[in-house]
Motif scaffolding. Structure first.
Motif, PDB file in Angstrom:
ATOM      1  N   TRP A   1       0.034   4.456  -2.281  1.00 55.11           N
ATOM      2  CA  TRP A   1      -0.289   5.773  -1.733  1.00 55.11           C
ATOM      3  C   TRP A   1       0.825   6.792  -1.939  1.00 55.11           C
ATOM      4  O   TRP A   1       0.555   7.980  -2.133  1.00 55.11           O
ATOM      5  CB  TRP A   1      -0.710   5.668  -0.267  1.00 55.11           C
ATOM      6  CG  TRP A   1      -2.115   5.157  -0.138  1.00 55.11           C
ATOM      7  CD1 TRP A   1      -2.523   3.931   0.286  1.00 55.11           C
ATOM      8  CD2 TRP A   1      -3.307   5.868  -0.501  1.00 55.11           C
ATOM      9  NE1 TRP A   1      -3.890   3.832   0.210  1.00 55.11           N
ATOM     10  CE2 TRP A   1      -4.397   5.005  -0.266  1.00 55.11           C
ATOM     11  CE3 TRP A   1      -3.561   7.132  -1.003  1.00 55.11           C
ATOM     12  CZ2 TRP A   1      -5.713   5.386  -0.506  1.00 55.11           C
ATOM     13  CZ3 TRP A   1      -4.874   7.509  -1.255  1.00 55.11           C
ATOM     14  CH2 TRP A   1      -5.934   6.645  -1.004  1.00 55.11           C
ATOM     15  N   CYS A   2       2.078   6.364  -1.945  1.00 57.42           N
ATOM     16  CA  CYS A   2       3.173   7.301  -2.253  1.00 57.42           C
ATOM     17  C   CYS A   2       3.030   7.818  -3.680  1.00 57.42           C
ATOM     18  O   CYS A   2       3.206   9.013  -3.935  1.00 57.42           O
ATOM     19  CB  CYS A   2       4.534   6.647  -2.046  1.00 57.42           C
ATOM     20  SG  CYS A   2       5.023   6.514  -0.309  1.00 57.42           S
TER      21      CYS A   2
ATOM     22  N   LEU B   1       0.819  -1.211   0.000  1.00 58.56           N
ATOM     23  CA  LEU B   1       0.000   0.000   0.000  1.00 58.56           C
ATOM     24  C   LEU B   1       0.849   1.255   0.000  1.00 58.56           C
ATOM     25  O   LEU B   1       0.439   2.282  -0.541  1.00 58.56           O
ATOM     26  CB  LEU B   1      -0.955   0.006   1.195  1.00 58.56           C
ATOM     27  CG  LEU B   1      -2.271  -0.717   0.999  1.00 58.56           C
ATOM     28  CD1 LEU B   1      -3.250  -0.346   2.112  1.00 58.56           C
ATOM     29  CD2 LEU B   1      -2.898  -0.467  -0.339  1.00 58.56           C
TER      30      LEU B   1
ATOM     31  N   LEU C   1       0.340   3.479   7.681  1.00 60.17           N
ATOM     32  CA  LEU C   1      -0.179   2.196   7.231  1.00 60.17           C
ATOM     33  C   LEU C   1       0.181   1.174   8.291  1.00 60.17           C
ATOM     34  O   LEU C   1       1.335   0.770   8.418  1.00 60.17           O
ATOM     35  CB  LEU C   1       0.426   1.821   5.873  1.00 60.17           C
ATOM     36  CG  LEU C   1       0.188   2.850   4.769  1.00 60.17           C
ATOM     37  CD1 LEU C   1       0.930   2.454   3.503  1.00 60.17           C
ATOM     38  CD2 LEU C   1      -1.295   3.022   4.493  1.00 60.17           C
TER      39      LEU C   1
ATOM     40  N   LEU D   1       0.225   9.724   6.504  1.00 64.35           N
ATOM     41  CA  LEU D   1      -0.622   8.549   6.387  1.00 64.35           C
ATOM     42  C   LEU D   1       0.151   7.380   6.971  1.00 64.35           C
ATOM     43  O   LEU D   1       1.237   7.051   6.494  1.00 64.35           O
ATOM     44  CB  LEU D   1      -0.978   8.279   4.922  1.00 64.35           C
ATOM     45  CG  LEU D   1      -1.886   7.090   4.629  1.00 64.35           C
ATOM     46  CD1 LEU D   1      -3.236   7.237   5.334  1.00 64.35           C
ATOM     47  CD2 LEU D   1      -2.093   6.934   3.126  1.00 64.35           C
TER      48      LEU D   1
ATOM     49  N   VAL E   1       0.201   7.951  -5.427  1.00 60.77           N
ATOM     50  CA  VAL E   1      -1.025   8.755  -5.509  1.00 60.77           C
ATOM     51  C   VAL E   1      -0.780  10.165  -4.968  1.00 60.77           C
ATOM     52  O   VAL E   1      -1.156  11.159  -5.594  1.00 60.77           O
ATOM     53  CB  VAL E   1      -2.179   8.089  -4.729  1.00 60.77           C
ATOM     54  CG1 VAL E   1      -3.366   9.041  -4.563  1.00 60.77           C
ATOM     55  CG2 VAL E   1      -2.619   6.801  -5.406  1.00 60.77           C
ATOM     56  N   LEU E   2      -0.129  10.265  -3.807  1.00 63.70           N
ATOM     57  CA  LEU E   2      -0.013  11.534  -3.099  1.00 63.70           C
ATOM     58  C   LEU E   2       1.298  12.277  -3.300  1.00 63.70           C
ATOM     59  O   LEU E   2       1.426  13.423  -2.852  1.00 63.70           O
ATOM     60  CB  LEU E   2      -0.210  11.292  -1.592  1.00 63.70           C
ATOM     61  CG  LEU E   2      -1.555  10.687  -1.182  1.00 63.70           C
ATOM     62  CD1 LEU E   2      -1.537  10.321   0.286  1.00 63.70           C
ATOM     63  CD2 LEU E   2      -2.696  11.643  -1.507  1.00 63.70           C
TER      64      LEU E   2
ATOM     65  N   ASP F   1      -8.450   1.368  -3.030  1.00 64.31           N
ATOM     66  CA  ASP F   1      -7.023   1.111  -3.176  1.00 64.31           C
ATOM     67  C   ASP F   1      -6.824  -0.403  -3.368  1.00 64.31           C
ATOM     68  O   ASP F   1      -7.803  -1.157  -3.385  1.00 64.31           O
ATOM     69  CB  ASP F   1      -6.224   1.694  -2.000  1.00 64.31           C
ATOM     70  CG  ASP F   1      -6.403   0.962  -0.676  1.00 64.31           C
ATOM     71  OD1 ASP F   1      -6.935  -0.170  -0.635  1.00 64.31           O
ATOM     72  OD2 ASP F   1      -5.995   1.536   0.353  1.00 64.31           O
TER      73      ASP F   1
END
Length: 126
Positions: free
Chosen positions: A22-23, A18, A56, A54, A25-26, A110
């Motif tokens: 997410w890295c 994840l 995880l 964020l 995406v953001l 996700d």
């Protein structure tokens, strides 16, 4: 005095997997390693400095039902359609949480099935 949101915690089975999602995406990077997870944040930032991090957190507990809290993201320097294509290429999938199709946002999941929304407004390049 008031509190600020400095981090959001997302339970997940595979924090490394994840984190990649997410890295990308953001535009975040891994800024902290814990025995049970990873912390993601703006490159070069410190806790409480800038947008929330964020976290995880590794968990084997299965997610049940719709999340009571979710993440909203906005395109930065592109339109919603281009960003939707990018997020889908990264591994996001459409999610049905009962929307009508008239919404200005797109509901996605996700790679572990956590819902988030892609809003329409371009907030400019970060």
């Amino acid at each position: 005095m008031a509190c600020r949101i400095t981090g959001l915690v997302l339970d997940c089975r595979d924090p490394d997997r994840l984190a990649e999602f997410w890295c990308a995406v953001l535009g975040y990077e891994v800024i902290g390693h814990e025995p049970d997870g990873l912390e993601l944040g703006v490159p070069g930032s410190r806790l409480g400095d800038g947008p929330p991090t964020l976290v995880l957190a590794q968990s084997e507990d299965p997610r049940r039902g719709k999340l009571p809290l979710h993440i909203d993201v906005n395109p930065a320097g592109s339109d919603q359609e281009a960003e939707l294509a990018r997020l889908t290429a990264l591994g996001a999938r459409p999610a049905d949480v009962g929307q009508t199709g008239e919404e200005s946002w797109v509901v996605l999941q996700d790679p572990e099935g956590n819902e988030f929304c892609l809003l329409r407004k371009d907030i400019g390049a970060a």
